[in-house]
Design a protein around this motif. Structure first.
Motif, PDB file in Angstrom:
ATOM      1  N   GLU A  53       9.345  62.835 100.062  1.00 13.07           N
ATOM      2  CA  GLU A  53       9.853  61.816 101.049  1.00 13.07           C
ATOM      3  C   GLU A  53      11.516  61.810 101.042  1.00 13.07           C
ATOM      4  O   GLU A  53      11.988  61.552  99.980  1.00 13.07           O
ATOM      5  CB  GLU A  53       9.309  60.315 100.679  1.00 13.07           C
ATOM      6  N   SER A  54      12.043  62.006 102.226  1.00 12.73           N
ATOM      7  CA  SER A  54      13.311  61.888 102.480  1.00 12.73           C
ATOM      8  C   SER A  54      13.631  61.003 103.511  1.00 12.73           C
ATOM      9  O   SER A  54      13.189  60.751 104.501  1.00 12.73           O
ATOM     10  CB  SER A  54      13.773  63.438 102.663  1.00 12.73           C
ATOM     11  N   PHE A  55      15.216  60.594 103.445  1.00  9.87           N
ATOM     12  CA  PHE A  55      15.605  59.575 104.554  1.00  9.87           C
ATOM     13  C   PHE A  55      16.090  60.312 105.536  1.00  9.87           C
ATOM     14  O   PHE A  55      16.540  61.374 105.644  1.00  9.87           O
ATOM     15  CB  PHE A  55      16.792  59.057 103.631  1.00  9.87           C
ATOM     16  N   ALA A  56      15.861  59.973 106.898  1.00  7.49           N
ATOM     17  CA  ALA A  56      15.882  60.529 108.003  1.00  7.49           C
ATOM     18  C   ALA A  56      16.740  59.543 109.212  1.00  7.49           C
ATOM     19  O   ALA A  56      16.587  60.060 110.177  1.00  7.49           O
ATOM     20  CB  ALA A  56      14.390  61.012 108.719  1.00  7.49           C
ATOM     21  N   GLY A  57      17.302  58.637 108.456  1.00  5.61           N
ATOM     22  CA  GLY A  57      18.097  57.984 109.414  1.00  5.61           C
ATOM     23  C   GLY A  57      17.410  56.542 109.660  1.00  5.61           C
ATOM     24  O   GLY A  57      16.519  56.243 109.158  1.00  5.61           O
ATOM     25  N   MET A  58      18.361  55.736 110.605  1.00  5.06           N
ATOM     26  CA  MET A  58      17.983  54.490 110.891  1.00  5.06           C
ATOM     27  C   MET A  58      17.695  54.289 112.560  1.00  5.06           C
ATOM     28  O   MET A  58      18.283  55.120 113.330  1.00  5.06           O
ATOM     29  CB  MET A  58      19.101  53.444 110.455  1.00  5.06           C
ATOM     30  N   THR A  59      16.780  53.330 112.846  1.00  2.88           N
ATOM     31  CA  THR A  59      16.761  53.224 114.251  1.00  2.88           C
ATOM     32  C   THR A  59      17.700  52.223 114.836  1.00  2.88           C
ATOM     33  O   THR A  59      18.611  51.782 114.264  1.00  2.88           O
ATOM     34  CB  THR A  59      15.312  52.684 114.623  1.00  2.88           C
ATOM     35  N   ALA A  60      17.952  52.125 116.235  1.00  4.79           N
ATOM     36  CA  ALA A  60      18.589  51.114 116.874  1.00  4.79           C
ATOM     37  C   ALA A  60      18.396  49.718 116.456  1.00  4.79           C
ATOM     38  O   ALA A  60      19.340  48.943 116.085  1.00  4.79           O
ATOM     39  CB  ALA A  60      18.500  51.264 118.512  1.00  4.79           C
ATOM     40  N   ALA A  61      17.161  49.464 115.875  1.00  2.00           N
ATOM     41  CA  ALA A  61      17.033  48.017 115.421  1.00  2.00           C
ATOM     42  C   ALA A  61      17.238  48.093 114.002  1.00  2.00           C
ATOM     43  O   ALA A  61      16.756  46.902 113.192  1.00  2.00           O
ATOM     44  CB  ALA A  61      15.277  47.811 115.549  1.00  2.00           C
ATOM     45  N   GLY A  62      17.630  49.144 113.299  1.00  3.25           N
ATOM     46  CA  GLY A  62      18.074  49.025 111.693  1.00  3.25           C
ATOM     47  C   GLY A  62      16.897  49.231 110.992  1.00  3.25           C
ATOM     48  O   GLY A  62      16.962  48.994 109.661  1.00  3.25           O
ATOM     49  N   ILE A  63      15.805  49.943 111.514  1.00  2.00           N
ATOM     50  CA  ILE A  63      14.481  50.362 110.851  1.00  2.00           C
ATOM     51  C   ILE A  63      14.896  51.553 110.080  1.00  2.00           C
ATOM     52  O   ILE A  63      15.312  52.324 110.979  1.00  2.00           O
ATOM     53  CB  ILE A  63      13.277  50.016 111.513  1.00  2.00           C
TER      54      ILE A  63
END
Length: 496
Positions: A265-275
């Motif tokens: 499992e790797s971090f792939a960023g944040m959505t515009a809503a901060g998710i």
């Protein structure tokens, strides 16, 4: 000096009936030799002299000296530039009593003649009787099932009868059968680190049969001695006296089984809503019998069965052949919500071009000017019909007179259908068909399954190759459907 024992205390019977032991060591220098003769010189120093105690190897790789066996001959044999082999011959020995010099050899001596016979299968069987002095080491007596070198040939002891003569020592009669290949002991059963059944067997193979034996047992091939569906993992050999080799075969059962499933499992960023967005990938490793490999074909794009996580998709299946009997298959599984997953697999589809068409649908504005409807605008802003206006040539629709006044200067939303078809060959071969399509602007037919009156808007083409490498011309044509139930007027449009 680095010493490695190759074999120890192999029994030999000479033509004149003497029973001796043979042991061999490989010697190598701890540091590179400074001169060509340094290795041989140091090997002679290490080997000692005739009459020294026999070296007995220990489990930790070292050795100890025997107090009942003595060296009767030493042979030096260079193996390569860095290894020298020392071969000892020896027999039993009794130390001198206190106050006496030297000692005596306690060597078995033949009694009577050698008796040879042939079995029904043609194998040579040999028998002879020996006398062993009292106090001699019993390792000089052959054991049933053991291999011994008899007059240069390889034999397995089948019977050894020992008669105790008390203070006079003992006598033993040896019956042995000539062999080229013989399994030493029983087959060992085990399990490897992946949980697969293993079999291990040790064989004696004569020097004459050695190459043929190895050719008959290739690594990765089937091993019937181990059982059904077993393949050979390794075949290691070492000298067994001068008569042959001791060959160790290790086999493993072939089964289809999952060896591991690893989740990353790797971090792939944040959505515009901060998710938080995460990329989840599973990698599985399977050991697969060759006959089961087709079951792993065609899995990509499907949902894996009995997977530890829901909402996943098989994205890659990679078989790697280990042998003719089995494969190792890697399977990658990704979560359907992984960022970028759809983009990764959005390659241009070039399959089944002769039998397919591509379709897109859009909307376009069509403005009906007053003159198209048969009207003219007066200075006061009102419209009045145009005298002698001919609807057959001046109206874009097929009508019998002036259009209703409420349609004047109205913009209609029209359906636009774009369809792409594929024709075999290059563009030059399609020029005539392309020109014929452009001769008339109006067509009344079903486009993309929707019937109506259509205005031909545009036509483009380009050359493409199918997935199998064949050349096709992709023809893209756009059609604008008439609004409502109206029919385009071909007299009007062909004149434009």
């Amino acid at each position: 000096m680095i010493a490695e024992n190759l074999y120890h205390a192999n029994l030999k019977i000479t033509g004149d009936g003497l029973v001796t032991l043979e042991s061999a060591w490989n010697l190598a220098l701890a540091e590179p030799a400074q001169t060509a003769g340094q290795l041989l010189e140091e090997a002679r120093t290490w080997a000692g002299a005739i009459g020294d105690p026999f070296r007995v190897p220990l489990p930790d790789g070292s050795y100890e000296f025997s107090d009942r066996l003595t060296v009767t001959a030493i042979e030096f044999k260079p193996v390569n530039a860095g290894v020298c082999r020392v071969i000892y011959s020896g027999t039993g020995f009794a130390a001198a009593e206190a106050g006496e010099e030297g000692g005596i050899l306690l060597q078995p001596v033949a009694v009577g003649e050698t008796v040879d016979s042939r079995d029904l299968d043609g194998a040579l069987e040999r028998r002879r009787r020996f006398r062993l002095p009292p106090g001699a080491d019993d390792s000089l007596i052959p054991r049933p099932g053991g291999v011994l070198e008899w007059e240069g040939g390889a034999f397995v002891c089948t019977v050894c009868t020992v008669t105790d003569s008390g203070v006079a020592g003992c006598e033993f009669e040896v019956t042995a059968r000539e062999v080229t290949t013989f399994q030493l002991g029983l087959t060992e059963h085990g399990v490897d680190e992946d949980g697969f059944e293993t079999r291990r067997a040790v064989w004696f193979v004569s020097s004459e049969a050695f190459e043929e034996f190895l050719a008959a047992h290739p690594v990765g091939g089937a091993e019937t001695w181990a059982g059904d569906k077993f393949l050979l993992l390794s075949a290691d050999s070492k000298p067994f006296g001068k008569a042959g080799y001791e060959v160790t075969l290790v086999a493993r059962k072939v089964e289809t089984r999952c060896l591991s499933k690893i989740r990353s499992e790797s971090f792939a960023g944040m959505t515009a809503a901060g998710i938080i967005r995460r990329k989840i990938v599973w990698n599985a490793r399977w050991r697969v019998a060759a006959g089961d490999l087709p079951a792993f074909f065609g899995l990509t794009g499907t949902t894996p069965a009995d997977w530890p996580e829901a909402n996943c998709l098989i994205t890659d299946v990679t078989p790697k052949q280990l042998s003719a009997m089995e494969y190792e298959v890697g399977i990658e599984v990704q979560h359907r919500n992984n960022p970028g997953l759809a983009a990764r697999y959005s390659n241009d589809d070039r399959s089944d071009l002769p039998n397919r068409y591509d379709l897109t649908v859009d909307m376009a504005d069509f403005h009906l000017f007053a003159t198209m409807a048969g009207y003219q605008k007066l200075p006061d802003g009102k419209y009045q019909p145009i005298t002698n206006w001919n609807c057959m040539y001046n109206c874009p629709f097929q009508v019998s007179g002036w259009l209703p006044a409420n349609m004047v200067d109205v913009t209609f939303r029209c359906l636009v259908i774009t369809i792409s078809t594929y024709e075999a060959g290059d563009i030059k071969s399609r020029i005539e068909a392309l020109a014929n399509w452009a001769m008339h602007r109006v067509t009344n037919e079903a486009i993309g399954g929707i019937s109506g009156s259509y205005l031909k808007l545009r036509q483009t083409c380009r050359e493409v190759f199918s997935d199998s490498g064949e050349l096709y011309t992709r023809i893209t044509r756009s059609y604008q459907r008439a609004p409502g139930d109206y029919v385009w007027n071909y007299n009007y449009w062909d004149a434009q």
